[in-house]
Design a protein around this motif. Structure first.
Motif, PDB file in Angstrom:
ATOM      1  N   LEU A 186       5.468  -9.915   3.064  1.00 50.96           N
ATOM      2  CA  LEU A 186       6.849  -9.889   3.522  1.00 50.96           C
ATOM      3  C   LEU A 186       7.227 -11.216   4.166  1.00 50.96           C
ATOM      4  CD1 LEU A 186       6.671  -6.408   5.273  1.00 50.96           C
ATOM      5  CD2 LEU A 186       7.685  -6.885   3.061  1.00 50.96           C
ATOM      6  N   ASP A 187       8.260 -11.855   3.641  1.00 55.45           N
ATOM      7  CA  ASP A 187       8.721 -13.107   4.230  1.00 55.45           C
ATOM      8  C   ASP A 187      10.193 -13.093   4.607  1.00 55.45           C
ATOM      9  OD1 ASP A 187       6.300 -14.655   4.183  1.00 55.45           O
ATOM     10  OD2 ASP A 187       6.507 -14.798   2.011  1.00 55.45           O
ATOM     11  N   THR A 188      10.991 -12.279   3.922  1.00 54.93           N
ATOM     12  CA  THR A 188      12.435 -12.297   4.141  1.00 54.93           C
ATOM     13  C   THR A 188      12.947 -10.884   4.431  1.00 54.93           C
ATOM     14  OG1 THR A 188      12.994 -11.883   1.817  1.00 54.93           O
ATOM     15  CG2 THR A 188      12.631 -14.188   2.479  1.00 54.93           C
ATOM     16  N   PRO A 189      14.132 -10.767   5.050  1.00 53.51           N
ATOM     17  CA  PRO A 189      14.714  -9.439   5.287  1.00 53.51           C
ATOM     18  C   PRO A 189      14.902  -8.649   4.002  1.00 53.51           C
ATOM     19  CG  PRO A 189      15.849 -11.087   6.609  1.00 53.51           C
ATOM     20  CD  PRO A 189      14.927 -11.840   5.679  1.00 53.51           C
ATOM     21  N   GLU A 190      15.227  -9.340   2.917  1.00 54.81           N
ATOM     22  CA  GLU A 190      15.429  -8.653   1.640  1.00 54.81           C
ATOM     23  C   GLU A 190      14.123  -8.049   1.128  1.00 54.81           C
ATOM     24  OE1 GLU A 190      18.561 -11.372   2.562  1.00 54.81           O
ATOM     25  OE2 GLU A 190      16.422 -11.805   2.302  1.00 54.81           O
ATOM     26  N   GLU A 191      13.022  -8.795   1.246  1.00 53.22           N
ATOM     27  CA  GLU A 191      11.722  -8.279   0.826  1.00 53.22           C
ATOM     28  C   GLU A 191      11.313  -7.080   1.675  1.00 53.22           C
ATOM     29  OE1 GLU A 191       9.801 -12.484  -0.819  1.00 53.22           O
ATOM     30  OE2 GLU A 191       9.295 -11.750   1.187  1.00 53.22           O
ATOM     31  N   TYR A 192      11.549  -7.184   2.976  1.00 54.20           N
ATOM     32  CA  TYR A 192      11.207  -6.064   3.859  1.00 54.20           C
ATOM     33  C   TYR A 192      12.031  -4.829   3.508  1.00 54.20           C
ATOM     34  CZ  TYR A 192      11.260  -3.109   8.017  1.00 54.20           C
ATOM     35  OH  TYR A 192      11.206  -2.032   8.871  1.00 54.20           O
ATOM     36  N   ALA A 193      13.323  -4.997   3.308  1.00 55.41           N
ATOM     37  CA  ALA A 193      14.188  -3.862   3.007  1.00 55.41           C
ATOM     38  C   ALA A 193      13.737  -3.166   1.723  1.00 55.41           C
ATOM     39  CB  ALA A 193      15.644  -4.326   2.883  1.00 55.41           C
ATOM     40  N   LYS A 194      13.385  -3.946   0.714  1.00 47.12           N
ATOM     41  CA  LYS A 194      12.941  -3.362  -0.555  1.00 47.12           C
ATOM     42  C   LYS A 194      11.624  -2.608  -0.383  1.00 47.12           C
ATOM     43  CE  LYS A 194      11.695  -4.567  -5.304  1.00 47.12           C
ATOM     44  NZ  LYS A 194      11.564  -5.666  -6.297  1.00 47.12           N
ATOM     45  N   MET A 195      10.647  -3.231   0.295  1.00 45.26           N
ATOM     46  CA  MET A 195       9.351  -2.574   0.471  1.00 45.26           C
ATOM     47  C   MET A 195       9.469  -1.354   1.370  1.00 45.26           C
ATOM     48  SD  MET A 195       6.505  -5.622   0.619  1.00 45.26           S
ATOM     49  CE  MET A 195       5.180  -4.417   0.785  1.00 45.26           C
ATOM     50  N   TYR A 196      10.296  -1.435   2.396  1.00 47.40           N
ATOM     51  CA  TYR A 196      10.458  -0.286   3.281  1.00 47.40           C
ATOM     52  C   TYR A 196      11.072   0.889   2.524  1.00 47.40           C
ATOM     53  CZ  TYR A 196      11.580   2.522   7.353  1.00 47.40           C
ATOM     54  OH  TYR A 196      11.649   3.553   8.267  1.00 47.40           O
ATOM     55  N   ARG A 197      12.035   0.590   1.681  1.00 46.97           N
ATOM     56  CA  ARG A 197      12.687   1.652   0.898  1.00 46.97           C
ATOM     57  C   ARG A 197      11.694   2.327  -0.038  1.00 46.97           C
ATOM     58  NH1 ARG A 197      16.179  -1.360  -0.995  1.00 46.97           N
ATOM     59  NH2 ARG A 197      15.427  -1.699  -3.114  1.00 46.97           N
ATOM     60  N   LEU A 198      10.782   1.547  -0.620  1.00 44.04           N
ATOM     61  CA  LEU A 198       9.816   2.094  -1.575  1.00 44.04           C
ATOM     62  C   LEU A 198       8.619   2.766  -0.903  1.00 44.04           C
ATOM     63  CD1 LEU A 198       9.738  -0.824  -4.190  1.00 44.04           C
ATOM     64  CD2 LEU A 198      10.733   1.455  -4.513  1.00 44.04           C
ATOM     65  N   TRP A 199       8.109   2.162   0.188  1.00 40.60           N
ATOM     66  CA  TRP A 199       6.831   2.609   0.728  1.00 40.60           C
ATOM     67  C   TRP A 199       6.794   2.794   2.240  1.00 40.60           C
ATOM     68  CZ3 TRP A 199       6.219  -1.885  -2.705  1.00 40.60           C
ATOM     69  CH2 TRP A 199       5.830  -1.528  -4.012  1.00 40.60           C
ATOM     70  N   GLY A 200       7.771   2.292   2.950  1.00 45.00           N
ATOM     71  CA  GLY A 200       7.670   2.243   4.400  1.00 45.00           C
ATOM     72  C   GLY A 200       8.094   3.486   5.146  1.00 45.00           C
ATOM     73  N   LYS A 201       8.755   4.419   4.447  1.00 39.78           N
ATOM     74  CA  LYS A 201       9.212   5.635   5.120  1.00 39.78           C
ATOM     75  C   LYS A 201       8.123   6.698   5.037  1.00 39.78           C
ATOM     76  CE  LYS A 201      14.034   4.786   3.789  1.00 39.78           C
ATOM     77  NZ  LYS A 201      15.197   5.309   3.034  1.00 39.78           N
ATOM     78  N   LEU A 202       8.099   7.563   6.021  1.00 42.34           N
ATOM     79  CA  LEU A 202       7.162   8.689   6.011  1.00 42.34           C
ATOM     80  C   LEU A 202       7.574   9.719   4.962  1.00 42.34           C
ATOM     81  CD1 LEU A 202       6.485   9.295   9.794  1.00 42.34           C
ATOM     82  CD2 LEU A 202       4.834   8.584   8.086  1.00 42.34           C
TER      83      LEU A 202
END
Length: 202
Positions: A186-202
């Motif tokens: 993760l380097d940018t807010p966009e990368e974080y938002a995408k990864m969180y949407r796919l894998w970061g939620k319980l």
């Protein structure tokens, strides 16, 4: 056989705009997810988290996962400065596992696979084990046999141990196949938002 784990978390997160290791991830932070991958190693280990300006916030997380913290007083000098601090803090170990704090999809089972590859070489002190994410070779984490310790203490700039892997250590590299998505960082807010949407939620 013993292993020293050095996780680098002193970066300035300049592209993210805030400390990426402390961003929410599942029931904790990205740092929680990363450190949890190293808490069930199949061998004796030392675990070091290299921190920077956010030490006060990161230290309780490190303690919870069995890590000691070492502060890099000059994180602006690049990743190599943190790597040197972490390696210097280790005792006498057979291998040094170098990792970064922004790969939240790492899990203990993947780390064990890499450790198994290192172990198959008898803990060879010249062996280097790198991940292979899908068809892509390289990236983090990397296990360096203990004979590379002096070289790790000499790295400079923002490339960490990459210069060793691509240079004088190239002939000693073994690759460990891992799922492609595990290598995402993760380097940018966009990368974080995408990864969180796919894998970061319980």
């Amino acid at each position: 056989m013993s292993l020293g784990v050095v996780v680098l978390a002193a970066g300035l997160s300049s592209r993210m705009g805030r400390c990426k290791a402390l961003l929410p991830w599942r029931n904790g932070t990205i740092l929680d997810a990363v450190l949890a991958a190293f808490t069930d190693l199949p061998m004796q280990s030392e675990r070091i988290l290299v921190v920077g300006r956010d030490r006060a916030t990161m230290e309780p997380i490190a303690t919870r996962h069995g890590f000691c913290t070492v502060k890099n007083p000059c994180p602006e000098d690049g990743q190599a400065s943190s790597l040197r601090q972490g390696v210097a803090a280790l005792g006498d170990v057979d291998g040094i596992l170098c990792a970064v704090a922004d790969q939240p999809l790492l899990e203990a089972r993947y780390i064990r696979r890499m450790v198994d590859v290192f172990g198959k070489h008898g803990g060879n002190r010249q062996r280097i084990v790198c991940p292979q994410y899908g068809d892509t070779r390289g990236g983090n984490p990397v296990i360096f046999g203990a004979s590379w310790r002096e070289d790790l203490m000499k790295v400079t700039g923002d490339v960490g141990g990459r210069a060793i892997v691509r240079g004088k250590g190239k002939a000693y590299v073994s690759h460990c196949p891992l799922p492609a998505e595990v290598g995402c960082d993760l380097d940018t807010p966009e990368e974080y938002a995408k990864m969180y949407r796919l894998w970061g939620k319980l």
